[in-house]
Each structure stands twice: as structure tokens, then as C-alpha cells.
Design a protein around this motif. Structure first.
Motif, PDB file in Angstrom:
ATOM      1  N   THR A 164      14.379  34.508  77.071  1.00  0.00           N
ATOM      2  CA  THR A 164      15.544  35.385  77.246  1.00  0.00           C
ATOM      3  C   THR A 164      16.395  34.842  78.386  1.00  0.00           C
ATOM      4  OG1 THR A 164      16.265  37.663  77.705  1.00  0.00           O
ATOM      5  CG2 THR A 164      14.231  36.936  78.759  1.00  0.00           C
ATOM      6  N   PRO A 165      17.719  34.843  78.264  1.00  0.00           N
ATOM      7  CA  PRO A 165      18.563  34.291  79.322  1.00  0.00           C
ATOM      8  C   PRO A 165      18.823  35.297  80.438  1.00  0.00           C
ATOM      9  CG  PRO A 165      19.935  34.984  77.508  1.00  0.00           C
ATOM     10  CD  PRO A 165      18.514  35.234  77.083  1.00  0.00           C
ATOM     11  N   VAL A 166      19.254  34.753  81.575  1.00  0.00           N
ATOM     12  CA  VAL A 166      19.735  35.577  82.687  1.00  0.00           C
ATOM     13  C   VAL A 166      21.257  35.483  82.663  1.00  0.00           C
ATOM     14  CG1 VAL A 166      19.687  35.976  85.172  1.00  0.00           C
ATOM     15  CG2 VAL A 166      17.643  35.103  84.008  1.00  0.00           C
ATOM     16  N   ASN A 167      21.898  36.478  82.045  1.00  0.00           N
ATOM     17  CA  ASN A 167      23.344  36.484  81.882  1.00  0.00           C
ATOM     18  C   ASN A 167      24.030  37.229  83.024  1.00  0.00           C
ATOM     19  OD1 ASN A 167      23.656  35.065  79.408  1.00  0.00           O
ATOM     20  ND2 ASN A 167      23.005  36.878  78.264  1.00  0.00           N
ATOM     21  N   PRO A 168      25.315  36.943  83.274  1.00  0.00           N
ATOM     22  CA  PRO A 168      26.041  37.714  84.280  1.00  0.00           C
ATOM     23  C   PRO A 168      26.016  39.218  84.017  1.00  0.00           C
ATOM     24  CG  PRO A 168      27.283  35.750  83.701  1.00  0.00           C
ATOM     25  CD  PRO A 168      26.120  35.814  82.751  1.00  0.00           C
ATOM     26  N   SER A 169      26.075  39.614  82.750  1.00  0.00           N
ATOM     27  CA  SER A 169      26.033  41.043  82.435  1.00  0.00           C
ATOM     28  C   SER A 169      24.708  41.668  82.853  1.00  0.00           C
ATOM     29  CB  SER A 169      26.271  41.264  80.939  1.00  0.00           C
ATOM     30  OG  SER A 169      25.362  40.499  80.167  1.00  0.00           O
ATOM     31  N   ASP A 170      23.609  40.911  82.712  1.00  0.00           N
ATOM     32  CA  ASP A 170      22.309  41.419  83.149  1.00  0.00           C
ATOM     33  C   ASP A 170      22.300  41.671  84.654  1.00  0.00           C
ATOM     34  OD1 ASP A 170      21.228  41.076  80.521  1.00  0.00           O
ATOM     35  OD2 ASP A 170      20.900  38.961  80.959  1.00  0.00           O
ATOM     36  N   LEU A 171      22.851  40.726  85.414  1.00  0.00           N
ATOM     37  CA  LEU A 171      22.855  40.861  86.866  1.00  0.00           C
ATOM     38  C   LEU A 171      23.793  41.975  87.320  1.00  0.00           C
ATOM     39  CD1 LEU A 171      22.767  37.081  87.884  1.00  0.00           C
ATOM     40  CD2 LEU A 171      20.870  38.686  87.629  1.00  0.00           C
ATOM     41  N   LEU A 172      24.873  42.197  86.569  1.00  0.00           N
ATOM     42  CA  LEU A 172      25.755  43.323  86.894  1.00  0.00           C
ATOM     43  C   LEU A 172      25.032  44.649  86.686  1.00  0.00           C
ATOM     44  CD1 LEU A 172      29.174  42.166  85.375  1.00  0.00           C
ATOM     45  CD2 LEU A 172      28.630  42.463  87.789  1.00  0.00           C
ATOM     46  N   VAL A 173      24.181  44.727  85.664  1.00  0.00           N
ATOM     47  CA  VAL A 173      23.386  45.939  85.459  1.00  0.00           C
ATOM     48  C   VAL A 173      22.491  46.180  86.657  1.00  0.00           C
ATOM     49  CG1 VAL A 173      21.507  46.947  84.102  1.00  0.00           C
ATOM     50  CG2 VAL A 173      23.430  45.863  82.945  1.00  0.00           C
ATOM     51  N   VAL A 174      21.799  45.138  87.117  1.00  0.00           N
ATOM     52  CA  VAL A 174      20.890  45.283  88.255  1.00  0.00           C
ATOM     53  C   VAL A 174      21.655  45.726  89.496  1.00  0.00           C
ATOM     54  CG1 VAL A 174      19.227  44.094  89.732  1.00  0.00           C
ATOM     55  CG2 VAL A 174      19.317  43.568  87.289  1.00  0.00           C
ATOM     56  N   ARG A 175      22.868  45.250  89.644  1.00  0.00           N
ATOM     57  CA  ARG A 175      23.674  45.620  90.813  1.00  0.00           C
ATOM     58  C   ARG A 175      24.323  46.999  90.664  1.00  0.00           C
ATOM     59  NH1 ARG A 175      25.100  39.681  90.778  1.00  0.00           N
ATOM     60  NH2 ARG A 175      24.258  38.899  92.759  1.00  0.00           N
ATOM     61  N   GLY A 176      24.221  47.592  89.479  1.00  0.00           N
ATOM     62  CA  GLY A 176      24.835  48.893  89.259  1.00  0.00           C
ATOM     63  C   GLY A 176      26.323  48.821  89.031  1.00  0.00           C
ATOM     64  N   ARG A 177      26.817  47.671  88.555  1.00  0.00           N
ATOM     65  CA  ARG A 177      28.257  47.469  88.406  1.00  0.00           C
ATOM     66  C   ARG A 177      28.669  47.249  86.953  1.00  0.00           C
ATOM     67  NH1 ARG A 177      29.336  42.633  92.351  1.00  0.00           N
ATOM     68  NH2 ARG A 177      31.115  42.460  90.934  1.00  0.00           N
ATOM     69  N   TYR A 178      27.752  47.487  86.009  1.00  0.00           N
ATOM     70  CA  TYR A 178      28.085  47.285  84.599  1.00  0.00           C
ATOM     71  C   TYR A 178      28.713  48.561  84.045  1.00  0.00           C
ATOM     72  CZ  TYR A 178      27.533  45.062  80.012  1.00  0.00           C
ATOM     73  OH  TYR A 178      27.767  44.473  78.799  1.00  0.00           O
TER      74      TYR A 178
END
Length: 333
Positions: A38-52
Motif C-alpha cells: 500500500t502506498p503512502v500518499n499525500p492524502s493519507d498524511l493529510l488524514v493523519v494531520r487532521g487536514r483532509y
């Protein structure tokens, strides 16, 4: 099973951890997939940061796409049809950063055997976004300029290659001067750097006073506003991200007198509007363009799930080359 979990929103390298959780069971119309990668996408990291745009209830496991084997199907005909097959794991709710994931059976898409696992893992988010934006939402004609920011990203590189394939011209905007020659070699018709002066002035030097009529931006803020100002009369800007988290300051006079327009794009919404035949056609197009190299994803670091923080750190690094993958080697449950 092991899963990457975060209990609070924050910087991925600080809040992500790996824990043992129960193996999920599929319900009606669902399947359980044993994950391969599974990739580490920018959208995934935005979810973790609470910014999606849409956020999960905590604690949560990220991951919107990947590749795996359908191991178990819940009640329903479609689940039984994909059982045992290798599929692109499209997980609109997130949860693929784990050894097993449960998704709707309709989101488990079998992919031809000649496409390798790393390309199936990255089969959906970027390739589908590129085709949707360029061929459908903007419908960029041959010979026209397409202005795009964040052009050095994986998605930006795909757009540049698609321009060569489809016959439209790409005007790429980057932040790092050292990226300019690299994108020219990739096939961009022109490359400018935002640190070299006002973007709109540099664009006019390339395209002339009229400016391009088609533009894409995933950054937002002043970067998005500069792209909007650089467009010619009647131009259309599509925002498909907000990496800065800042609003795009637009002069209403440009909207009114220059007849420019701006709209947002969300892949999930766009896909829900597709018919079943339309979605199948899109997936066939993606497979064909991956085979030809146009929508092929460059792969960077590969990490086991236990190294999730290191994987997130590399995925966040400026100037990174290639998509970061999480890989799994677990035995079937």
C-alpha cells in the motif's frame, strides 16, 4: 494482525504507531483482503494531520489504496466472484495500512496479471485523478497549454507524460530550480520556478499575452492564486488539493471581467457519478497507460509496516523521488 494506528491528529512521525488488532470480518457485500502493498500518499498524511476533507473517528488506520488478495467474502454474489483474486484495494474509508482490510466488494478491482504488484498498489488515486482531470473535467485539446503546479510530484509527472501521449502542451511550475531540467527531460514543454519571479510574468513569457486556458493546482493559498492570475481570459482552474491548507485569494474582477472560473475536484465524488461501464472503461484505460509507461508510478522506498514512521518521513521529504510503499509478507489467516 498488525495495523498502523493513530489516536490523535498530528505529525505522522509522531502520532503513528503499530499495534495488534483483531482481524476484521467481512459483512454483506464486503470482502476481506490480505494486503500485499500500500502506498503512502499525500492524502493519507493529510488524514493523519487532521487536514483532509473527510476525517475518520479515532483511533484510526490510514490508507486509501493498495494491492492484495481477496481472502474471504461476506454474503453476496460480487464478493464470491472476486474471492481468491489479486485486486486493486480501493478503500474510500481508509484502513489499508494493515495486514488485512475489509472493503466493499465493488471496490475490489481485479487487475491484469501482467501489471506488477507495485503498480497495482498505486493503480487508482493518481492515475484515475490524472485521467479524470485532463480528459474529462478540463478536456484539454491537442496543441493547448496546460498549466500545472506541483509538477514534480508523482501525479505531475504523469500529467507531463500524458501530455506527450495526448498531444497537449505542459507548462510545469516547480519550487526547486534543480527540478527544471529534470522535468524538461521528462517531456514538459516548458518549466518555470516560482522562486525565479512572479509566476504570471514567467507564464506570459512562455505562452504570450493570452495565457493558458487550462490549469491545475493541488497547493492552494498564494500558489493557487498565482496560477489563477496567470491564466488567460476564459481560463478554467481546477483545484484538486490544498497542501498549504490556506484559502486561495482570488480577485473577483478577474472572475467577472476576464470570465475565468475556478472549481474543485474530489476523485471520490467524480467516481460515484460514473456508470458501471464508464468505471470499467476508466480502469481499462489506466491499465493500458500503465503498460505503455504513461501512468506508471515511480517507486521509491519500501518499508515493512513496523517502520511506518520512517516511511511517513520519507514520503514527506521535499525532492523525494518515487512513491513510498508499505509492504506485507504475512501468511493467510
Amino acid at each position: 494482525m498488525k495495523a498502523a494506528v493513530f489516536e490523535r491528529f498530528g505529525e505522522p512521525a509522531e502520532v503513528l504507531g503499530v499495534r495488534d488488532v483483531p482481524i476484521p470480518e467481512p459483512g454483506a457485500g464486503e470482502v476481506r483482503v490480505r494486503m500485499i502493498a500500500t502506498p503512502v500518499n499525500p492524502s493519507d498524511l493529510l488524514v493523519v494531520r487532521g487536514r483532509y476533507g473527510v476525517l475518520p473517528k479515532l483511533p484510526a488506520t490510514p490508507g486509501f489504496e493498495g494491492v492484495g488478495i481477496v481472502e474471504k467474502a461476506g454474503p453476496g454474489l460480487l464478493g464470491r466472484w472476486v474471492e481468491g483474486k489479486r485486486v486493486a484495494v480501493i478503500n474510500s474509508a481508509g484502513g489499508n495500512w494493515a495486514e488485512y482490510a475489509v472493503i466493499p466488494a465493488r471496490q475490489a478491482r481485479p487487475v491484469p496479471a501482467d501489471i506488477p504488484d507495485d503498480q497495482v498498489a498505486t493503480f487508482f488515486v493518481n492515475p484515475a485523478t490524472v485521467l479524470a482531470l485532463v480528459r474529462h473535467v478540463l478536456a484539454v485539446p491537442k496543441g493547448e497549454w496546460l498549466l500545472l503546479s506541483a509538477a514534480g510530484s508523482t501525479l505531475g509527472r504523469m500529467i507531463i507524460r500524458l501530455g506527450r501521449h495526448d498531444g497537449f502542451k505542459t507548462l510545469a511550475v516547480v519550487r526547486r530550480p534543480e527540478a527544471k531540467e529534470e522535468l524538461r527531460q521528462l517531456g514538459a514543454d516548458a518549466v518555470i520556478c516560482s522562486s525565479d519571479g512572479p509566476v504570471e510574468d514567467q507564464v506570459r513569457q512562455v505562452t504570450g499575452a493570452g495565457g493558458p486556458r487550462f490549469a491545475l493546482d493541488p497547493i492552494g493559498g498564494e500558489a493557487g492564486a498565482a496560477i489563477f492570475r496567470a491564466m488567460g481570459d476564459g481560463g478554467k482552474l481546477v483545484l484538486y488539493g490544498s497542501l498549504t491548507g490556506e484559502p486561495v485569494p482570488i480577485d473577483p474582477r478577474q472572475v467577472i471581467s476576464a470570465r475565468k472560473s475556478i472549481e474543485g475536484f474530489w476523485l471520490g465524488h467524480w467516481m460515484r457519478d460514473r456508470s458501471i461501464p464508464g468505471a470499467l472503461l476508466l480502469f481499462r484505460e489506466i491499465a493500458s497507460l500503465i503498460r505503455s509507461g504513461v501512468l506508471r508510478t515511480e517507486i521509491g522506498g519500501r518499508y515493512p509496516l513496523d517502520d511506518i514512521r520512517a516511511a511517513a518521513t520519507e514520503a514527506d521529504a521535499m525532492g523525494r523521488r518515487g512513491k513510498v510503499l508499505l509492504t506485507f509478507r504475512g501468511e493467510p489467516a
